[in-house]
Enzyme design. Sequence first.
Site, PDB file in Angstrom:
ATOM      1  N   GLU A 142       1.535  -0.433  14.045  1.00  0.00           N
ATOM      2  CA  GLU A 142       0.653   0.424  13.256  1.00  0.00           C
ATOM      3  C   GLU A 142      -0.684   0.568  13.967  1.00  0.00           C
ATOM      4  O   GLU A 142      -1.258  -0.428  14.417  1.00  0.00           O
ATOM      5  CB  GLU A 142       0.407  -0.140  11.842  1.00  0.00           C
ATOM      6  N   LYS A 173      -3.099   8.775   6.497  1.00  0.00           N
ATOM      7  CA  LYS A 173      -3.041   8.456   7.925  1.00  0.00           C
ATOM      8  C   LYS A 173      -1.933   9.192   8.658  1.00  0.00           C
ATOM      9  O   LYS A 173      -1.711   8.957   9.852  1.00  0.00           O
ATOM     10  CB  LYS A 173      -2.857   6.949   8.111  1.00  0.00           C
ATOM     11  N   ASN A 191       6.294  -7.650   6.706  1.00  0.00           N
ATOM     12  CA  ASN A 191       5.165  -6.842   7.146  1.00  0.00           C
ATOM     13  C   ASN A 191       3.855  -7.449   6.651  1.00  0.00           C
ATOM     14  O   ASN A 191       3.653  -7.625   5.449  1.00  0.00           O
ATOM     15  CB  ASN A 191       5.266  -5.411   6.607  1.00  0.00           C
ATOM     16  N   GLU A 192       2.989  -7.776   7.588  1.00  0.00           N
ATOM     17  CA  GLU A 192       1.619  -8.222   7.327  1.00  0.00           C
ATOM     18  C   GLU A 192       1.510  -9.383   6.344  1.00  0.00           C
ATOM     19  O   GLU A 192       0.645  -9.394   5.460  1.00  0.00           O
ATOM     20  CB  GLU A 192       0.750  -7.051   6.857  1.00  0.00           C
ATOM     21  N   ASP A 215       0.828  -1.206   0.000  1.00  0.00           N
ATOM     22  CA  ASP A 215       0.000   0.000   0.000  1.00  0.00           C
ATOM     23  C   ASP A 215       0.863   1.258   0.000  1.00  0.00           C
ATOM     24  O   ASP A 215       0.751   2.124   0.864  1.00  0.00           O
ATOM     25  CB  ASP A 215      -0.941  -0.019   1.209  1.00  0.00           C
ATOM     26  N   TYR A 269      -6.197  -1.770  13.453  1.00  0.00           N
ATOM     27  CA  TYR A 269      -6.969  -0.598  13.048  1.00  0.00           C
ATOM     28  C   TYR A 269      -8.393  -0.668  13.582  1.00  0.00           C
ATOM     29  O   TYR A 269      -9.348  -0.390  12.878  1.00  0.00           O
ATOM     30  CB  TYR A 269      -6.949  -0.466  11.523  1.00  0.00           C
TER      31      TYR A 269
END
Length: 594
Positions: free
Chosen positions: A506, A570, A415-416, A162, A471
């Site tokens: 995050e 963000k 990451n993720e 992203d 989130y």
Amino acid sequence: MLRPRDTATRERKRLDGLWSFALDLQGLGRSTGWQSRPLQGAREIAVPASFNDLFADPEVRDYVGDVWYQTTVRVPRGWTGQRIVLNFESATHKATVWVGDTEVMTHEGGYLPFEADVTDLVTPGEEVRVTAVVNNELTFQTIPPGVMEDTPTGKTLRYWHDFFNYAGLHRSVWLYTTPRTYVADITVVTGLDGAAGTVDYTLEAGGDAADQARLAVVLRNREGHEIAAVDGASGTLTVPDVHRWTPGDGYLYDLEVRLLDGETTADSYPLAVGVRTVEVRGTDFLINGQPFYFRGFGMHEDHATVGKGHNDAHLVHDVAVLEWVGANSFRTSHYPYSEDVLEYADRQGLVVIDETPAVGLNMGLGGGIFGAQGYTTYSPETINDQTQAVHAQVIRDLVVRDKNHPCVVLWSIANEPESHTAAAEEYFRPLFDVAREADPTRPVGFVNVMLAPHGQCRVSQFSDVLMLNRYYGWYVYSGDLAGAERAWREELAGWASDGKPIIITEYGADTFPGLHNLVPQPWSEEYQVEYLEMNHRVFDSVGAVVGEQMWNFADFATVAGPTRVGGNKKGAFTRDREPKAAAHLLRRRWGGGV
């Protein structure tokens, strides 16, 4: 690989500036030998910089394929008799380089350096042509992954990270010298013994007479006074009354490595050394034996015009903004940053979580951000054994480059990624072994996504530290902060029961600067503030939480889409580093100031 330096025995020449640049629209450059002549129809381009935003041309911004860079450099005439090396600090994502008509190197991986000995291809005092073809395509066997897909308008690159797929020569290019026999590598590991410090070192020589090389080291303090000296390719230096490298106090000693020819120094290389320890003990993250709490951000190398191109002015300003807000740390999300950034963090006492470019290894992240995937994450046709081998090499290369930076306290190897399946466990188990073998002195982890909540993640068992991206209140329970808080507390309590330190790597909410609501609603500055306050209440209630790194430091560019209007919003700061209301909240919480 040691970074190019000017020393008493070495010289370097920076090749940054305006290079010739051409898109290879037909894909014919390699087969027709563009490297053997001046680029036809070329325009000038700045190096370092991403190429995408430098021209008012959508064809350039969204281009996928080969792009060509070319420059001519005069080799200094005083370099006769020296070993001469061509060094690229990065090329995103793959590059092949020629000196004159000779191919000298090919490298895959867009964020780490590569180099070639070009001594026999250049003549001191004369000019030589340097050409690089850089390709920004991705596959399931690259890190990060992507895929070329057919569309009604032609082939397009689809990727699952992203942030915008900026490409080009993002960092400096160097021509530098060493003696024919030279210092090739240095590894330091520091420790503490009461008021004293220790510096364990291991050296490697390279070149013509590497096997007979005699090596020695001298350690000096900031004032230039000699603290310790010893001969040998490995050993331990003792530092009495050591000035420790600590967060906020980036004290560095100077380790001079010497390669000796009799009593003469044939080669010399300086290394900045911060004496500190890092340890995970229970749910504590300890630096120099003291609990450390991470305050800061996930960040991006992202600026208007230059994209991911490194710029020293941007670096100085970003760190000044971090100081203003009270941050003591950041994560290099989601790729290794320029080594200039790490050297500056060393001197400033900023703590860094150093991350590989392994982002997008998760086909479950569909829906509004990336659209339905239609792929299986781990399979013989997608992320497979070949990908795993590439990923392992990226981890090794990252450690080789950054192992001596005191600011780096934790490796993040992904990451993720998809992490709730048996295939994920099989993929990641050996990668943690690779990381620990490459560097047994630092903790290792990965960043978990909420698709693999507590009790379902099969990869977190390998991590020394739990890093969570969550989130609640944005992607789930959007607009319902009370419901988000209940759900977040419940999940976080589960992770705390694992007995490991937890860093919230995050948490954030898209916020359009200047949008205000009397009753806070998503996208408003008021909602971002209340969202952060809710998260902070949750963090403060869980003793195992040892850090909070808001997503993101500043707004940044992404692929266009209905959920990404003008990029990801963000940031606590706008893309040009002006504070939103959230930045002032963080400054109050983190005790910022200058």
